[in-house]
Design a protein around this motif. Structure first.
Motif, PDB file in Angstrom:
ATOM      1  N   HIS A  20       0.814  -1.214   0.000  1.00 43.81           N
ATOM      2  CA  HIS A  20       0.000   0.000   0.000  1.00 43.81           C
ATOM      3  C   HIS A  20       0.852   1.270   0.000  1.00 43.81           C
ATOM      4  N   TYR A  21       2.166   1.104   0.087  1.00 46.95           N
ATOM      5  CA  TYR A  21       3.079   2.243   0.072  1.00 46.95           C
ATOM      6  C   TYR A  21       4.281   1.885  -0.794  1.00 46.95           C
ATOM      7  N   ARG A  22       4.788   2.890  -1.487  1.00 48.03           N
ATOM      8  CA  ARG A  22       6.079   2.787  -2.153  1.00 48.03           C
ATOM      9  C   ARG A  22       6.906   3.953  -1.659  1.00 48.03           C
ATOM     10  N   GLU A  23       8.026   3.651  -0.995  1.00 49.62           N
ATOM     11  CA  GLU A  23       8.883   4.705  -0.465  1.00 49.62           C
ATOM     12  C   GLU A  23      10.237   4.656  -1.167  1.00 49.62           C
ATOM     13  N   TYR A  24      10.601   5.768  -1.775  1.00 49.33           N
ATOM     14  CA  TYR A  24      11.828   5.876  -2.551  1.00 49.33           C
ATOM     15  C   TYR A  24      12.865   6.603  -1.690  1.00 49.33           C
ATOM     16  N   LYS A  25      13.987   5.936  -1.374  1.00 44.76           N
ATOM     17  CA  LYS A  25      14.960   6.486  -0.437  1.00 44.76           C
ATOM     18  C   LYS A  25      16.326   6.649  -1.097  1.00 44.76           C
ATOM     19  N   ILE A  26      16.951   7.794  -0.852  1.00 43.52           N
ATOM     20  CA  ILE A  26      18.299   8.056  -1.340  1.00 43.52           C
ATOM     21  C   ILE A  26      19.137   8.566  -0.180  1.00 43.52           C
ATOM     22  N   LEU A  27      20.171   7.824   0.202  1.00 41.62           N
ATOM     23  CA  LEU A  27      21.045   8.270   1.282  1.00 41.62           C
ATOM     24  C   LEU A  27      21.976   9.369   0.782  1.00 41.62           C
ATOM     25  N   LEU A 139      15.589   1.343  -2.752  1.00 41.02           N
ATOM     26  CA  LEU A 139      16.881   1.752  -2.213  1.00 41.02           C
ATOM     27  C   LEU A 139      17.902   1.864  -3.339  1.00 41.02           C
ATOM     28  N   LEU A 140      18.974   2.584  -3.061  1.00 44.02           N
ATOM     29  CA  LEU A 140      20.082   2.674  -3.999  1.00 44.02           C
ATOM     30  C   LEU A 140      20.726   1.300  -4.186  1.00 44.02           C
ATOM     31  N   GLU A 141      21.259   1.075  -5.367  1.00 48.49           N
ATOM     32  CA  GLU A 141      22.104  -0.102  -5.522  1.00 48.49           C
ATOM     33  C   GLU A 141      23.359   0.090  -4.676  1.00 48.49           C
ATOM     34  N   ARG A 142      24.002  -0.999  -4.347  1.00 44.73           N
ATOM     35  CA  ARG A 142      25.106  -0.934  -3.397  1.00 44.73           C
ATOM     36  C   ARG A 142      26.361  -0.280  -3.968  1.00 44.73           C
ATOM     37  N   ASP A 143      26.567  -0.401  -5.273  1.00 43.32           N
ATOM     38  CA  ASP A 143      27.870  -0.001  -5.823  1.00 43.32           C
ATOM     39  C   ASP A 143      27.813   0.906  -7.041  1.00 43.32           C
ATOM     40  N   ARG A 149      16.985  -0.979  -6.046  1.00 42.62           N
ATOM     41  CA  ARG A 149      16.647  -2.317  -5.592  1.00 42.62           C
ATOM     42  C   ARG A 149      15.507  -2.206  -4.602  1.00 42.62           C
ATOM     43  N   SER A 150      14.795  -3.284  -4.395  1.00 46.33           N
ATOM     44  CA  SER A 150      13.628  -3.262  -3.518  1.00 46.33           C
ATOM     45  C   SER A 150      13.854  -4.096  -2.263  1.00 46.33           C
ATOM     46  N   VAL A 151      13.315  -3.610  -1.147  1.00 48.32           N
ATOM     47  CA  VAL A 151      13.097  -4.434   0.037  1.00 48.32           C
ATOM     48  C   VAL A 151      11.648  -4.196   0.465  1.00 48.32           C
ATOM     49  N   TYR A 152      11.102  -5.158   1.198  1.00 51.41           N
ATOM     50  CA  TYR A 152       9.704  -5.061   1.612  1.00 51.41           C
ATOM     51  C   TYR A 152       9.633  -4.984   3.132  1.00 51.41           C
ATOM     52  N   SER A 153       8.895  -4.015   3.601  1.00 51.56           N
ATOM     53  CA  SER A 153       8.798  -3.727   5.030  1.00 51.56           C
ATOM     54  C   SER A 153       7.371  -3.982   5.503  1.00 51.56           C
ATOM     55  N   HIS A 154       7.232  -4.895   6.462  1.00 52.68           N
ATOM     56  CA  HIS A 154       5.926  -5.248   7.029  1.00 52.68           C
ATOM     57  C   HIS A 154       5.958  -4.874   8.505  1.00 52.68           C
ATOM     58  N   GLY A 155       5.237  -3.836   8.875  1.00 53.80           N
ATOM     59  CA  GLY A 155       5.366  -3.342  10.240  1.00 53.80           C
ATOM     60  C   GLY A 155       4.081  -2.823  10.845  1.00 53.80           C
ATOM     61  N   GLU A 257      10.022   6.235 -11.135  1.00 55.63           N
ATOM     62  CA  GLU A 257      11.285   5.506 -11.162  1.00 55.63           C
ATOM     63  C   GLU A 257      12.338   6.243 -11.994  1.00 55.63           C
ATOM     64  N   GLU A 258      11.898   6.879 -13.061  1.00 56.22           N
ATOM     65  CA  GLU A 258      12.834   7.658 -13.866  1.00 56.22           C
ATOM     66  C   GLU A 258      13.408   8.817 -13.055  1.00 56.22           C
ATOM     67  N   PHE A 259      12.539   9.499 -12.299  1.00 54.01           N
ATOM     68  CA  PHE A 259      13.032  10.585 -11.456  1.00 54.01           C
ATOM     69  C   PHE A 259      13.989  10.048 -10.396  1.00 54.01           C
ATOM     70  N   TYR A 260      13.630   8.928  -9.771  1.00 50.21           N
ATOM     71  CA  TYR A 260      14.461   8.349  -8.715  1.00 50.21           C
ATOM     72  C   TYR A 260      15.866   8.033  -9.237  1.00 50.21           C
ATOM     73  N   LYS A 261      15.945   7.493 -10.431  1.00 58.02           N
ATOM     74  CA  LYS A 261      17.244   7.133 -10.998  1.00 58.02           C
ATOM     75  C   LYS A 261      18.016   8.365 -11.472  1.00 58.02           C
ATOM     76  N   LYS A 262      17.320   9.289 -12.100  1.00 59.37           N
ATOM     77  CA  LYS A 262      17.995  10.450 -12.679  1.00 59.37           C
ATOM     78  C   LYS A 262      18.485  11.415 -11.611  1.00 59.37           C
TER      79      LYS A 262
END
Length: 294
Positions: A20-27, A139-143, A149-155, A257-262
């Motif tokens: 029900h949520y998509r959260e786009y994170k950039i460290l 999340l950002l790719e590691r390298d 990349r995706s992770v799923y959070s159930h909380g 997704e295009e904005f997240y990557k660019k």
């Protein structure tokens, strides 16, 4: 648990229903944030990417008024929760330097596979939980920059529950029965992870519109360790909420997704690769017992 507990009790464990949520994170590099001006500088760079892609933004009238929160993580000395992909976090909000009467307690399970995250019943064995949240976190790719990349959070999120967090794991497991499946001695003591109290300074920038009613509240935040007087990480994030993912416009999803990557590429000098904010807190101490490499 056959069904996901949410506002839609009929929801089954498939991607189009349970998320029900998509959260786009950039460290972000922590040393780039030393004053309010740095929030403004980063937002100006990110805004250029929004303009390039013709994405509408409703900027909050209080966008550069910072909110302060204290973030505490609790676990056993051997990090049994985190090594089994659970996170227990207490967050206290401050108004003009003073803590609010109520605090927020979040208990969640986070995994790279949707089915694994959906299979864990995070419902507490007590009243007072505000909601069950199931998120896909981008999340950002590691390298490398420009990917995801995706992770799923159930909380679940609780408001000021009557739980003493620094006692034995058996007390926490009574509140969250799914923890009884972990092989931990019942009297194992819970403690503040690495004795770190995080000060979070966050600005809510506004709402980004990707079209067809798909939109996300966007924030810029910095995490600092109070004890070490050290910045740990910054983060630029936006979160979109929806009823069913398969009803979201594919065009809007693609634009998000295009904005997240660019924006990663356009803000390359600001970006920090390879980790999460939670992982950074856990890695501040001796890491021999840390197995979770999210």
């Amino acid at each position: 648990m056959d069904k996901h507990i949410s506002k839609h009790p009929e929801t089954e464990h498939i991607a189009s229903d349970v998320v029900h949520y998509r959260e786009y994170k950039i460290l972000l590099q922590p040393d780039r944030f030393v004053s309010k001006n740095n929030f403004i500088e980063f937002w100006e760079v990110a805004s250029k990417t929004l303009k390039k892609l013709h994405i509408k933004v409703d900027v909050d009238e209080h966008a550069f008024d910072s909110q302060v929160r204290e973030v505490l993580f609790y676990d056993t000395p051997q990090f049994d929760l985190y090594n089994n992909q659970f996170i227990l976090r207490k967050r206290t909000f401050y108004d003009q330097g003073w803590p609010r009467q109520d605090h927020e307690l979040t208990f969640k399970y986070r995994a790279p596979e949707l089915k694994d995250a959906a299979a864990v019943d995070v419902r507490p064995q007590l009243g007072g939980h505000d909601e069950i949240k199931f998120k896909e976190e981008l999340l950002l790719e590691r390298d490398r920059l420009g990917g995801m990349r995706s992770v799923y959070s159930h909380g679940c999120v609780l408001t000021s529950p009557n739980i003493e967090l620094d006692r034995g794991i058996e007390d926490i497991a009574r509140a969250f029965p799914t923890l009884k499946k972990i092989d931990i001695r019942p009297r194992t003591k819970m403690m503040l992870v690495n004795n770190v109290a995080v000060e979070e300074v966050q600005n809510t920038m506004g709402v980004i519109h990707f079209g067809h009613h798909f939109k996300g509240k966007t924030t810029i935040a910095i995490w600092r360790s109070r004890a070490m007087e050290k910045s740990l990480s910054g983060e630029f994030a936006f979160q979109c909420k929806f009823d069913r993912l398969d009803e979201v416009s594919q065009e809007s999803l693609a634009l998000s997704e295009e904005f997240y990557k660019k924006v990663q590429l356009d803000c390359a000098e600001w970006i920090k690769l390879g980790t999460t904010k939670t992982a950074m807190v856990y890695r501040l101490g001796a890491n021999q017992q840390l197995k979770n490499r999210e």
